[in-house]
Design a protein around this motif. Structure first.
Motif, PDB file in Angstrom:
ATOM      1  N   ASP A 102     -28.617  -9.449 -72.962  1.00  0.00           N
ATOM      2  CA  ASP A 102     -28.047 -10.131 -71.770  1.00  0.00           C
ATOM      3  C   ASP A 102     -28.820  -9.384 -70.714  1.00  0.00           C
ATOM      4  O   ASP A 102     -28.980  -8.115 -70.552  1.00  0.00           O
ATOM      5  CB  ASP A 102     -26.468  -9.970 -71.609  1.00  0.00           C
ATOM      6  CG  ASP A 102     -26.101 -11.208 -70.680  1.00  0.00           C
ATOM      7  OD1 ASP A 102     -26.854 -12.152 -70.223  1.00  0.00           O
ATOM      8  OD2 ASP A 102     -25.236 -11.068 -69.943  1.00  0.00           O
ATOM      9  N   SER A 111     -25.629 -12.120 -64.431  1.00  0.00           N
ATOM     10  CA  SER A 111     -26.373 -12.629 -65.924  1.00  0.00           C
ATOM     11  C   SER A 111     -27.420 -13.800 -65.422  1.00  0.00           C
ATOM     12  O   SER A 111     -27.019 -14.799 -64.879  1.00  0.00           O
ATOM     13  CB  SER A 111     -25.735 -13.036 -67.105  1.00  0.00           C
ATOM     14  OG  SER A 111     -26.472 -13.325 -68.059  1.00  0.00           O
ATOM     15  N   LYS A 114     -30.431 -14.477 -71.425  1.00  0.00           N
ATOM     16  CA  LYS A 114     -30.655 -13.556 -72.707  1.00  0.00           C
ATOM     17  C   LYS A 114     -32.373 -13.666 -73.193  1.00  0.00           C
ATOM     18  O   LYS A 114     -32.650 -14.602 -73.113  1.00  0.00           O
ATOM     19  CB  LYS A 114     -29.841 -13.931 -74.015  1.00  0.00           C
ATOM     20  CG  LYS A 114     -28.389 -13.784 -73.556  1.00  0.00           C
ATOM     21  CD  LYS A 114     -27.657 -14.199 -74.913  1.00  0.00           C
ATOM     22  CE  LYS A 114     -26.206 -13.924 -74.751  1.00  0.00           C
ATOM     23  NZ  LYS A 114     -25.700 -12.595 -74.516  1.00  0.00           N
ATOM     24  N   HIS A 153     -26.905  -4.874 -72.927  1.00  0.00           N
ATOM     25  CA  HIS A 153     -27.440  -5.658 -71.608  1.00  0.00           C
ATOM     26  C   HIS A 153     -28.556  -4.945 -70.969  1.00  0.00           C
ATOM     27  O   HIS A 153     -28.824  -3.877 -71.613  1.00  0.00           O
ATOM     28  CB  HIS A 153     -26.474  -5.897 -70.674  1.00  0.00           C
ATOM     29  CG  HIS A 153     -25.883  -4.517 -69.977  1.00  0.00           C
ATOM     30  ND1 HIS A 153     -24.547  -4.205 -70.336  1.00  0.00           N
ATOM     31  CD2 HIS A 153     -26.478  -3.635 -69.013  1.00  0.00           C
ATOM     32  CE1 HIS A 153     -24.397  -3.092 -69.630  1.00  0.00           C
ATOM     33  NE2 HIS A 153     -25.519  -2.814 -69.021  1.00  0.00           N
TER      34      HIS A 153
END
Length: 164
Positions: A102, A111, A114, A153
């Motif tokens: 992410d 966010s 991805k 992430h």
């Protein structure tokens, strides 16, 4: 676990040498003679390897004729993830570790999507991030601030215009 390290796209000559377009960030290591790969559900041991233009040319042990491999055209070339020991320097990661992470904005931790793919440009890698739209994020120190594999992430500081 097996990962795709390339695609068999064509042949060279009549003696069974195959042309592979690599998906691997360590192609020379993965295609070294003696290593095993799986193509079209069959396991092959690499007998010889060389680069020619943008292709990786492989010859498999026991294959002496194009007719023995012709049916493999278009097939993925697979290899066990841990088949080759690939030591990484600090700040280096395997593509398989980055794809799927992410991508968060520094500060807000919002966010944007991805990582779905990685392109090598020569100067630096570019990460394709799929979110509300597709973003191209350069893997450079000014943009990528933190990569946390455990949390899944990446934190980025987008340069002006990067997300427009």
């Amino acid at each position: 676990m097996k990962i795709s390290i390339g695609r068999l796209v064509n042949f060279h000559g009549i003696r069974g040498e195959v042309k592979v377009l690599s998906d691997s960030d360590f192609a020379e290591d993965r295609f070294s003679p003696g290593n095993s790969v799986e193509v079209g559900g069959t396991s092959y041991t690499i007998d010889s390897y060389r680069k020619h233009k943008n292709f990786h040319m492989l010859k498999f042990e026991g294959v002496g004729n194009i007719n023995e491999v012709e049916h493999l055209k278009g097939s993925d070339v697979l290899q066990e993830t841990e088949a080759v020991e690939l030591p990484l320097d600090e700040g280096e990661f395997h593509y398989k570790d980055i794809i799927g992470l992410d991508v968060l904005l520094e500060g807000t931790l919002e966010s944007i999507g991805k990582v779905s793919d990685i392109f090598e440009t020569g100067a630096n890698d570019v990460w394709v991030v799929d979110g509300s739209k597709q973003y191209m994020i350069p893997y450079i120190e000014d943009v990528v601030k933190d990569i946390d594999l455990e949390s899944g992430h990446i934190i980025i500081h987008p340069m002006e215009g990067l997300l427009d």
